[in-house]
Design an enzyme around this catalytic site. Structure first.
Site, PDB file in Angstrom:
ATOM      1  NE  ARG A 178      -7.570  -6.936   6.539  1.00  0.00           N
ATOM      2  CZ  ARG A 178      -6.358  -7.806   6.523  1.00  0.00           C
ATOM      3  NH1 ARG A 178      -6.248  -8.504   7.549  1.00  0.00           N
ATOM      4  NH2 ARG A 178      -5.721  -8.084   5.473  1.00  0.00           N
TER       5      ARG A 178
ATOM      6  N   GLY B 173      -4.755  -4.482  -3.593  1.00  0.00           N
ATOM      7  CA  GLY B 173      -5.841  -3.258  -3.911  1.00  0.00           C
ATOM      8  C   GLY B 173      -4.915  -2.116  -4.368  1.00  0.00           C
ATOM      9  CG  HIS B 174      -2.083  -2.155  -6.975  1.00  0.00           C
ATOM     10  ND1 HIS B 174      -1.400  -2.612  -7.816  1.00  0.00           N
ATOM     11  CD2 HIS B 174      -1.858  -2.572  -5.800  1.00  0.00           C
ATOM     12  CE1 HIS B 174      -0.554  -3.306  -7.149  1.00  0.00           C
ATOM     13  NE2 HIS B 174      -0.758  -3.513  -5.862  1.00  0.00           N
TER      14      HIS B 174
ATOM     15  CE  LYS C 299       2.107  -2.610  -4.565  1.00  0.00           C
ATOM     16  NZ  LYS C 299       2.007  -2.122  -2.963  1.00  0.00           N
ATOM     17  N   GLY C 300      -0.096   1.674  -7.375  1.00  0.00           N
ATOM     18  CA  GLY C 300      -1.258   1.863  -8.268  1.00  0.00           C
ATOM     19  C   GLY C 300      -0.962   3.267  -8.814  1.00  0.00           C
TER      20      GLY C 300
ATOM     21  CE  LYS D 205      -1.410   7.948   1.710  1.00  0.00           C
ATOM     22  NZ  LYS D 205      -2.496   6.849   1.777  1.00  0.00           N
ATOM     23  CG  LEU D 206       6.483  15.078   1.501  1.00  0.00           C
ATOM     24  CD1 LEU D 206       7.541  14.094   2.214  1.00  0.00           C
ATOM     25  CD2 LEU D 206       7.057  15.862   0.488  1.00  0.00           C
TER      26      LEU D 206
ATOM     27  CB  THR E 103      -9.619  -6.441   3.879  1.00  0.00           C
ATOM     28  OG1 THR E 103      -8.627  -5.647   4.395  1.00  0.00           O
ATOM     29  CG2 THR E 103      -9.258  -7.857   3.198  1.00  0.00           C
TER      30      THR E 103
ATOM     31  CD  GLN F 148       0.707  -8.833  -2.691  1.00  0.00           C
ATOM     32  OE1 GLN F 148       1.237  -9.400  -3.402  1.00  0.00           O
ATOM     33  NE2 GLN F 148      -0.695  -8.571  -2.912  1.00  0.00           N
TER      34      GLN F 148
ATOM     35  CG  ASP G 280      -1.989  -1.259   1.345  1.00  0.00           C
ATOM     36  OD1 ASP G 280      -2.075  -1.698   0.069  1.00  0.00           O
ATOM     37  OD2 ASP G 280      -2.135  -1.903   2.250  1.00  0.00           O
TER      38      ASP G 280
ATOM     39  CB  THR H 218      -6.827 -10.305   1.738  1.00  0.00           C
ATOM     40  OG1 THR H 218      -6.146 -11.606   0.959  1.00  0.00           O
ATOM     41  CG2 THR H 218      -5.743  -9.320   1.920  1.00  0.00           C
TER      42      THR H 218
HETATM   43  P1  GDP Z   1      -0.902   0.476  -3.439  1.00  0.00           P
HETATM   44  O1  GDP Z   1      -1.502  -0.837  -3.244  1.00  0.00           O
HETATM   45  O2  GDP Z   1       0.397   0.341  -3.360  1.00  0.00           O
HETATM   46  O3  GDP Z   1      -1.221   0.670  -4.813  1.00  0.00           O
HETATM   47  O4  GDP Z   1      -1.502   1.336  -2.613  1.00  0.00           O
HETATM   48  P2  GDP Z   1      -3.055   1.764  -2.173  1.00  0.00           P
HETATM   49  O5  GDP Z   1      -3.600   2.091  -3.230  1.00  0.00           O
HETATM   50  O6  GDP Z   1      -3.650   0.453  -1.478  1.00  0.00           O
HETATM   51  O7  GDP Z   1      -3.033   2.718  -0.951  1.00  0.00           O
HETATM   52  C1  GDP Z   1      -2.539   4.008  -1.222  1.00  0.00           C
HETATM   53  C2  GDP Z   1      -3.579   5.056  -0.865  1.00  0.00           C
HETATM   54  O8  GDP Z   1      -2.891   6.270  -0.719  1.00  0.00           O
HETATM   55  C3  GDP Z   1      -4.784   5.066  -2.034  1.00  0.00           C
HETATM   56  O9  GDP Z   1      -5.962   5.550  -1.352  1.00  0.00           O
HETATM   57  C4  GDP Z   1      -4.187   6.179  -2.844  1.00  0.00           C
HETATM   58  O10 GDP Z   1      -5.237   6.700  -3.568  1.00  0.00           O
HETATM   59  C5  GDP Z   1      -3.587   7.298  -1.801  1.00  0.00           C
HETATM   60  N1  GDP Z   1      -2.276   7.867  -2.262  1.00  0.00           N
HETATM   61  C6  GDP Z   1      -1.423   7.566  -3.187  1.00  0.00           C
HETATM   62  N2  GDP Z   1      -0.617   8.571  -2.997  1.00  0.00           N
HETATM   63  C7  GDP Z   1      -0.932   9.504  -2.417  1.00  0.00           C
HETATM   64  C8  GDP Z   1      -0.021  10.692  -1.936  1.00  0.00           C
HETATM   65  O11 GDP Z   1       0.930  11.096  -2.328  1.00  0.00           O
HETATM   66  N3  GDP Z   1      -0.988  11.422  -1.050  1.00  0.00           N
HETATM   67  C9  GDP Z   1      -2.021  11.253  -0.476  1.00  0.00           C
HETATM   68  N4  GDP Z   1      -2.553  11.903   0.295  1.00  0.00           N
HETATM   69  N5  GDP Z   1      -2.821   9.897  -0.822  1.00  0.00           N
HETATM   70  C10 GDP Z   1      -1.925   9.078  -1.652  1.00  0.00           C
HETATM   71  P1  IMO Z   2      -0.941  -4.174  -2.310  1.00  0.00           P
HETATM   72  O1  IMO Z   2      -0.545  -4.802  -3.871  1.00  0.00           O
HETATM   73  C1  IMO Z   2      -1.117  -4.441   1.966  1.00  0.00           C
HETATM   74  C2  IMO Z   2      -0.975  -8.962   3.614  1.00  0.00           C
HETATM   75  C3  IMO Z   2      -2.296  -9.189   4.350  1.00  0.00           C
HETATM   76  C4  IMO Z   2      -1.633 -10.151   5.412  1.00  0.00           C
HETATM   77  C5  IMO Z   2      -0.497 -10.946   4.459  1.00  0.00           C
HETATM   78  C6  IMO Z   2      -0.810 -12.192   3.874  1.00  0.00           C
HETATM   79  O2  IMO Z   2      -2.189  -3.231  -2.271  1.00  0.00           O
HETATM   80  O3  IMO Z   2       0.111  -3.606  -1.520  1.00  0.00           O
HETATM   81  P2  IMO Z   2      -2.406 -12.748   2.046  1.00  0.00           P
HETATM   82  O4  IMO Z   2      -3.993 -12.701   1.872  1.00  0.00           O
HETATM   83  O5  IMO Z   2      -1.654 -12.289   0.941  1.00  0.00           O
HETATM   84  O6  IMO Z   2      -2.306 -14.324   1.969  1.00  0.00           O
HETATM   85  O7  IMO Z   2      -2.174 -11.999   3.425  1.00  0.00           O
HETATM   86  O8  IMO Z   2      -0.188  -9.947   3.520  1.00  0.00           O
HETATM   87  N1  IMO Z   2      -1.112  -8.151   2.454  1.00  0.00           N
HETATM   88  C7  IMO Z   2      -1.193  -6.946   1.882  1.00  0.00           C
HETATM   89  N2  IMO Z   2      -1.141  -5.876   2.907  1.00  0.00           N
HETATM   90  N3  IMO Z   2      -1.049  -4.572   0.755  1.00  0.00           N
HETATM   91  C8  IMO Z   2      -1.293  -5.905   0.006  1.00  0.00           C
HETATM   92  O9  IMO Z   2      -1.266  -5.544  -1.433  1.00  0.00           O
HETATM   93  C9  IMO Z   2      -1.273  -6.813   0.571  1.00  0.00           C
HETATM   94  N4  IMO Z   2      -1.715  -8.113   0.082  1.00  0.00           N
HETATM   95  C10 IMO Z   2      -1.419  -8.881   1.036  1.00  0.00           C
HETATM   96  O10 IMO Z   2      -2.990  -8.330   5.039  1.00  0.00           O
HETATM   97  O11 IMO Z   2      -0.743  -9.514   6.495  1.00  0.00           O
HETATM   98 MG    MG Z   3      -3.089  -1.628  -1.809  1.00  0.00          MG
END
Ligand code: GDP
Ligand code: IMO
Ligand code: MG
Length: 425
Positions: free
Chosen positions: A304, A40-41, A16-17, A332-333, A302, A225, A13, A128
């Site tokens: 969470r 979840g990207h 990356k997305g 997220k600076l 999820t 991940q 998280d 998850t």
């Molecule tokens: P990923 O799994 O690595 O693609 O990241 P996620 O999408 O799960 O989580 C990143 C969260 O931060 C998402 O809700 C994005 O929309 C948000 N996000 C990404 N870059 C920034 C940023 O620079 N600032 C803020 N405030 N939110 C961001």
């Molecule tokens: P993105 O790509 C954050 C975590 C789960 C759990 C562990 C194992 O959005 O960054 P799993 O269902 O993979 O067997 O769970 O990995 N986990 C993540 N945490 N971002 C993810 O994906 C994750 N994918 C799995 O919370 O701790």
């Molecule tokens: Mg994510």
């Protein structure tokens, strides 16, 4: 004219997305190389929020071919839903390709994931529950069913019979799990999915990548991940069941290491973790809660609440090396705006001495206490800044410190979730 890997450097998280979407406009091919719909990207385009679980985050550019690589595990129900959601919002998904070698998640994988988590009790990983681990287990145990198998009814029936017999025994007798699997129902359902995704399936997804490389096109390999969730390099057993590290891109997309030109590590300016497991810089209490609210730190898959903590330089240094990072994209600076002081963990204290190499054994890690350096914060709002020079000087110093720890230059700084909220250095 380069092959670039996008890798999460922390516990997932990191954003990356967003970074994949940003770079995709200059790409010809984007490949997701591992994981499944545990990911979840998030991509935010003009206030519209897309949460992608399986489809590469380059999908919004119709001229970019987006491949779900051989290293991914696919829940076809989720994939079909994701394609439909995109289409409903005006994106055709015609540029999607699915590797026929990718493995398929079945309901019994989800049931096993749930049942195992339940039985583990206190030792719960906090997965998850999407069936990711059990599906990879079948893959490595050579019991798995691949996308290509779905187009051979006789074969898939045979494989399912065996799998259902084995899993039903385990679920009933060992886990006392109440849900059952019916072969005919499952077969029908999955043949339906196979039909629905057929036009996207390619037999030689690796050939697509090789052709692009040979033609000197731009290729992006998108990881899911993060490094610390890597099954080999992460905080085992509190990890996922695949290899998010940059080396995993070679296996999961089908390229050799010499083909990779750049490895961009996505780094959150602080750090989060979902699920159980050690997290040395975790912030308990109000400050952690504030960070979670301000950063919107709730799981994209999820929902969470994510655990929040200070930037961890020991993790950063480890991650930079494991992945051969060549650039950092700091995200997220903006979430740190307004803090008086920011802690940066530069070492761990372990049994009275300072260590800077990440302990691979979580029992040792559990005894580590973070050693912090205090950095002054900044009061300015960074979310509208697009030029590096305009950043507050303390923010620049903070970024310099991150780069120094990672021994890697910062090439991008994200200051908001929207596509345009980015500073290129
Ligand atoms: P990923 O799994 O690595 O693609 O990241 P996620 O999408 O799960 O989580 C990143 C969260 O931060 C998402 O809700 C994005 O929309 C948000 N996000 C990404 N870059 C920034 C940023 O620079 N600032 C803020 N405030 N939110 C961001
Ligand atoms: P993105 O790509 C954050 C975590 C789960 C759990 C562990 C194992 O959005 O960054 P799993 O269902 O993979 O067997 O769970 O990995 N986990 C993540 N945490 N971002 C993810 O994906 C994750 N994918 C799995 O919370 O701790
Ligand atoms: Mg994510």
């Amino acid at each position: 004219m380069a092959v670039t890997v996008i890798v999460g450097t922390q516990w997932g998280d990191e954003g990356k997305g967003k970074i994949t979407d940003l770079l995709s406009r200059d790409m010809d091919l984007v490949v997701r190389y591992q994981g499944g719909n545990n990911a979840g990207h998030t991509v935010v385009i003009k206030n519209e929020i897309f949460k992608l679980h399986l489809i590469p985050s380059g999908i919004f550019f119709s001229n970019v071919l987006c491949v779900i690589g051989n290293g991914v595990v696919i829940d076809p129900a989720v994939l079909v839903q994701e394609i439909e959601t995109l289409q409903a919002k005006g994106y055709s998904a015609d540029n999607l390709r699915i590797s026929s070698q990718a493995h398929v998640i079945f309901p019994y994988h989800r049931y096993l994931d749930q049942a195992q988590e339940k039985k583990r009790e206190a030792g719960r990983i906090g997965t998850t529950c999407r069936g990711i681990g059990p599906c990879y287990v079948d893959k490595f145990n050579r019991r798995g069913i691949r996308i290509s198998d779905l187009y051979n009814e006789k074969l898939v029936r045979e494989k399912l019979e065996w799998n259902i017999e084995e899993k039903s025994f385990l679920l009933e007798k060992f886990y006392a799990f109440d849900k059952k699997v019916n072969l005919e129902q499952l077969l029908n359902e999955y043949l339906g999915y196979a039909h629905a995704i057929k036009k996207y399936v390619v037999e030689e997804s690796t050939a697509l990548v090789h052709q692009a490389i040979a033609k000197k096109k731009n290729v992006l390999l998108e990881g899911a991940q993060g490094t610390m969730l890597d099954v080999d390099q992460g905080t085992y057993p509190f990890v996922t069941s695949s290899n998010p590290v940059s080396g995993g891109a070679c296996v999961g997309a089908g390229v050799g290491p010499k083909d990779i030109d750049e490895v961009i590590g996505v780094v959150k300016a602080y750090i989060t973790r979902v699920g159980s497991g050690p997290f040395p810089t975790e912030i308990e209490g109000k400050l952690g809660d504030d960070l979670r609210e301000k950063g919107g730190e709730y799981g994209a898959t999820t929902g969470r609440p994510r655990r929040c903590g200070w930037f961890d330089g020991v993790v950063m240094k480890f991650s930079a090396r494991i992945n051969s990072l060549s650039q950092l994209a700091v995200t997220k600076l903006d979430v740190l705006d307004g803090l008086d002081k920011i802690n940066i963990c530069t070492a761990y204290e372990y049994k009275g001495s300072k260590i800077t190499d990440f302990p691979t054994d979580i029992n040792r890690l559990a005894l580590c206490k973070p050693v912090y350096e205090e950095a002054p914060g900044w009061k300015e709002d960074t979310s509208k800044i697009t030029n590096y020079q305009e950043l507050p000087s303390n923010a620049k110093k903070y970024l310099d410190k991150l780069a120094e720890i990672a021994e890697t230059k910062v090439s991008m700084i994200s200051v908001g979730a929207e596509r345009g909220q980015i500073i290129k250095v």
